[in-house]
Scaffold this active site. Structure first.
Site, PDB file in Angstrom:
ATOM      1  N   ASP A 125      -1.741  -0.367   6.097  1.00 30.55           N
ATOM      2  CA  ASP A 125      -1.748   0.357   7.376  1.00 30.55           C
ATOM      3  C   ASP A 125      -3.157   0.593   7.905  1.00 30.55           C
ATOM      4  O   ASP A 125      -3.292   1.101   9.018  1.00 30.55           O
ATOM      5  CB  ASP A 125      -1.067   1.727   7.244  1.00 30.55           C
ATOM      6  CG  ASP A 125      -1.943   2.703   6.480  1.00 30.55           C
ATOM      7  OD1 ASP A 125      -2.332   2.383   5.333  1.00 30.55           O
ATOM      8  OD2 ASP A 125      -2.286   3.772   7.026  1.00 30.55           O
ATOM      9  N   GLY A 184      -9.839   7.698  -1.314  1.00 32.38           N
ATOM     10  CA  GLY A 184      -9.871   8.447  -2.575  1.00 32.38           C
ATOM     11  C   GLY A 184     -10.135   9.918  -2.313  1.00 32.38           C
ATOM     12  O   GLY A 184     -11.101  10.272  -1.624  1.00 32.38           O
ATOM     13  N   GLY A 185      -9.265  10.773  -2.854  1.00 34.35           N
ATOM     14  CA  GLY A 185      -9.379  12.210  -2.610  1.00 34.35           C
ATOM     15  C   GLY A 185     -10.663  12.818  -3.163  1.00 34.35           C
ATOM     16  O   GLY A 185     -11.310  13.625  -2.487  1.00 34.35           O
ATOM     17  N   ASP A 233       0.876  -1.176   0.000  1.00 32.58           N
ATOM     18  CA  ASP A 233       0.000   0.000   0.000  1.00 32.58           C
ATOM     19  C   ASP A 233       0.921   1.237   0.000  1.00 32.58           C
ATOM     20  O   ASP A 233       2.126   1.110   0.262  1.00 32.58           O
ATOM     21  CB  ASP A 233      -0.872  -0.045   1.264  1.00 32.58           C
ATOM     22  CG  ASP A 233      -1.590   1.263   1.520  1.00 32.58           C
ATOM     23  OD1 ASP A 233      -2.247   1.753   0.592  1.00 32.58           O
ATOM     24  OD2 ASP A 233      -1.479   1.796   2.647  1.00 32.58           O
ATOM     25  N   ASP A 269      -0.133   5.196   0.945  1.00 33.84           N
ATOM     26  CA  ASP A 269      -0.341   6.195   1.995  1.00 33.84           C
ATOM     27  C   ASP A 269      -0.445   5.527   3.361  1.00 33.84           C
ATOM     28  O   ASP A 269      -1.288   4.649   3.565  1.00 33.84           O
ATOM     29  CB  ASP A 269      -1.609   7.003   1.702  1.00 33.84           C
ATOM     30  CG  ASP A 269      -1.449   7.835   0.448  1.00 33.84           C
ATOM     31  OD1 ASP A 269      -0.492   8.625   0.400  1.00 33.84           O
ATOM     32  OD2 ASP A 269      -2.247   7.675  -0.487  1.00 33.84           O
ATOM     33  N   LYS A 314      -5.247  19.946  -5.877  1.00 41.24           N
ATOM     34  CA  LYS A 314      -4.705  19.319  -4.657  1.00 41.24           C
ATOM     35  C   LYS A 314      -3.495  18.443  -4.998  1.00 41.24           C
ATOM     36  O   LYS A 314      -2.470  18.471  -4.297  1.00 41.24           O
ATOM     37  CB  LYS A 314      -5.811  18.496  -3.970  1.00 41.24           C
ATOM     38  CG  LYS A 314      -5.357  17.692  -2.778  1.00 41.24           C
ATOM     39  CD  LYS A 314      -5.131  16.240  -3.142  1.00 41.24           C
ATOM     40  CE  LYS A 314      -4.293  15.523  -2.142  1.00 41.24           C
ATOM     41  NZ  LYS A 314      -4.103  14.110  -2.472  1.00 41.24           N
ATOM     42  N   ARG A 331     -13.457  11.720  -1.086  1.00 41.24           N
ATOM     43  CA  ARG A 331     -13.388  12.365   0.237  1.00 41.24           C
ATOM     44  C   ARG A 331     -13.950  13.779   0.160  1.00 41.24           C
ATOM     45  O   ARG A 331     -14.661  14.216   1.054  1.00 41.24           O
ATOM     46  CB  ARG A 331     -11.924  12.375   0.716  1.00 41.24           C
ATOM     47  CG  ARG A 331     -11.750  12.676   2.182  1.00 41.24           C
ATOM     48  CD  ARG A 331     -10.306  12.384   2.606  1.00 41.24           C
ATOM     49  NE  ARG A 331      -9.968  10.998   2.412  1.00 41.24           N
ATOM     50  CZ  ARG A 331      -8.777  10.548   2.027  1.00 41.24           C
ATOM     51  NH1 ARG A 331      -7.775  11.378   1.828  1.00 41.24           N
ATOM     52  NH2 ARG A 331      -8.571   9.261   1.858  1.00 41.24           N
ATOM     53  N   ASN A 389       1.164  10.521  -7.638  1.00 49.10           N
ATOM     54  CA  ASN A 389       1.643  10.594  -6.246  1.00 49.10           C
ATOM     55  C   ASN A 389       2.603   9.440  -5.966  1.00 49.10           C
ATOM     56  O   ASN A 389       3.601   9.608  -5.263  1.00 49.10           O
ATOM     57  CB  ASN A 389       0.485  10.498  -5.250  1.00 49.10           C
ATOM     58  CG  ASN A 389      -0.531  11.626  -5.395  1.00 49.10           C
ATOM     59  OD1 ASN A 389      -0.270  12.606  -6.075  1.00 49.10           O
ATOM     60  ND2 ASN A 389      -1.679  11.476  -4.761  1.00 49.10           N
ATOM     61  N   THR A 449      -2.750   0.693  -4.418  1.00 42.62           N
ATOM     62  CA  THR A 449      -3.138   1.889  -3.663  1.00 42.62           C
ATOM     63  C   THR A 449      -4.359   2.586  -4.257  1.00 42.62           C
ATOM     64  O   THR A 449      -4.680   2.424  -5.424  1.00 42.62           O
ATOM     65  CB  THR A 449      -1.964   2.896  -3.610  1.00 42.62           C
ATOM     66  OG1 THR A 449      -2.387   4.092  -2.960  1.00 42.62           O
ATOM     67  CG2 THR A 449      -1.479   3.274  -4.997  1.00 42.62           C
ATOM     68  N   THR A 450      -4.955   3.392  -3.408  1.00 49.76           N
ATOM     69  CA  THR A 450      -6.088   4.212  -3.806  1.00 49.76           C
ATOM     70  C   THR A 450      -5.628   5.560  -4.346  1.00 49.76           C
ATOM     71  O   THR A 450      -6.372   6.253  -5.040  1.00 49.76           O
ATOM     72  CB  THR A 450      -6.938   4.442  -2.527  1.00 49.76           C
ATOM     73  OG1 THR A 450      -7.394   3.186  -2.090  1.00 49.76           O
ATOM     74  CG2 THR A 450      -8.094   5.346  -2.759  1.00 49.76           C
TER      75      THR A 450
HETATM   76  C1  XBP Z   1      -5.043   6.495   0.688  1.00 49.44           C
HETATM   77  C2  XBP Z   1      -6.152   7.262   0.116  1.00 49.44           C
HETATM   78  C3  XBP Z   1      -5.900   8.408  -0.786  1.00 49.44           C
HETATM   79  C4  XBP Z   1      -5.074   9.529  -0.162  1.00 49.44           C
HETATM   80  C5  XBP Z   1      -5.165  10.795  -0.975  1.00 49.44           C
HETATM   81  O1  XBP Z   1      -4.709   5.493  -0.179  1.00 49.44           O
HETATM   82  O2  XBP Z   1      -7.292   6.923   0.361  1.00 49.44           O
HETATM   83  O3  XBP Z   1      -7.141   8.906  -1.178  1.00 49.44           O
HETATM   84  O4  XBP Z   1      -5.573   9.823   1.129  1.00 49.44           O
HETATM   85  O5  XBP Z   1      -4.747  10.594  -2.289  1.00 49.44           O
HETATM   86  P1  XBP Z   1      -3.806   4.156   0.193  1.00 49.44           P
HETATM   87  P2  XBP Z   1      -5.626  11.088  -3.526  1.00 49.44           P
HETATM   88  O6  XBP Z   1      -3.719   4.011   1.676  1.00 49.44           O
HETATM   89  O7  XBP Z   1      -4.593   3.055  -0.476  1.00 49.44           O
HETATM   90  O8  XBP Z   1      -2.475   4.389  -0.451  1.00 49.44           O
HETATM   91  O9  XBP Z   1      -6.081  12.469  -3.204  1.00 49.44           O
HETATM   92  O10 XBP Z   1      -4.687  11.025  -4.700  1.00 49.44           O
HETATM   93  O11 XBP Z   1      -6.784  10.126  -3.665  1.00 49.44           O
HETATM   94 MG    MG Z   2      -2.927   3.203   3.428  1.00 48.89          MG
END
Ligand code: XBP
Ligand code: MG
Length: 262
Positions: A188, A57-58, A14, A16, A90, A61, A133, A127-128
């Protein structure tokens, strides 16, 4: 390394919260900077952001925030395009932050990636987050050439349903041409765990600031981080046979995949 049906063939990371602590001081200020650029008086403080993180997902969100906190702002001709533009802004701010080099990899990540490569075990991303990024984070932490180390990078809108749906893990497994039994996911969050487990992948959790109180039932192991030689992680639940007071390395992962536990 000998490969059979239950040998370790790939590790799926993953991004983030797992590769790096990107949320509080990365994504969150980037959202706020975009709001400012758009003339909005919205401010996501650290506490509110923790609540909003339940939505992956941003773009998703932002929409959720509008529905819950500023429903009057939903009244736009093309709401989806407006959200997409705001999110693009963003992403621009987030990429600027990454380029400053202020967001390091978490303990053990670089070590494990190098060891997996040495032992010719595949590595992938599930990842999402937005694809740029991921590529920027890898570039600014492991170097430009690191992008070629990954056998699959599954990110963002590439699948219809984001985590906790298993889609992104299915997508990566298909790209790798591997069954879930030969892979381990490192996550995580509860949403991430639901996603990887629904795809049938054994999962290790390294908790992050925003996730340590979440429910990790179904994880093979929950730790503070992957650890380093001389900087051992704390184990919060679960065990790996023969993991004697150690950090997470390839031999620990290989043992985990051969064990009958979840
Ligand atoms: C985490 C998320 C993402 C980030 C923001 O993804 O949910 O949306 O918070 O990134 P992961 P974006 O833990 O699956 O890596 O704004 O590009 O969505
Ligand atoms: Mg994560």
């Amino acid at each position: 390394m000998k490969k059979n049906n239950t040998s370790l063939s790939a590790v799926l990371f993953d991004v983030d919260g797992t590769l790096a602590d990107t949320e509080r001081d990365g994504h969150r200020p980037a959202f706020n900077a975009a709001f400012k650029e758009f003339g909005l008086d919205w401010n996501w403080d650290t506490e509110l952001y923790g609540k909003l993180l339940q939505v992956t997902g941003g773009k998703e969100r932002i929409r959720y925030y509008m529905e819950k906190y500023v429903p009057s702002a939903l009244n736009k001709n093309d709401l989806s395009s407006w959200i997409a533009e705001l999110h693009k802004t963003k992403t621009k701010y987030f990429l600027d932050l990454l380029a400053k080099g202020n967001i390091p990899l978490r303990p053990g990540i670089a070590r494990l990636i190098h060891e997996l490569r040495e032992k010719e075990i595949k590595i992938a991303i599930a990842t999402t987050t937005t694809p740029e990024n991921v590529t920027s984070l890898l570039k600014f932490t492991l170097g430009e050439e690191s992008l070629s180390w990954f056998d699959a990078i599954g990110a963002g809108d590439i699948v219809p349903q984001k985590k906790p749906a298993p889609d992104i893990y299915y997508w990566v497994l298909e790209k790798l041409g591997l069954p879930p039994q030969q892979c381990i996911a490192i996550e995580d969050s509860e949403n991430g765990l639901k996603s990887s487990r629904s795809a049938g992948i054994k999962t290790i959790i390294t908790v992050s600031e925003y996730t340590y109180l979440q429910n990790f039932n179904g994880a093979a192991m929950v730790l503070t981080d992957l650890g380093e030689p001389g900087r051992l992680p704390s184990i919060l639940s679960g065990t790996i046979p023969n993991l004697n007071n150690s950090w997470i390395d390839v031999s620990a992962l290989a043992t985990l995949i051969e064990s009958n536990d979840q």
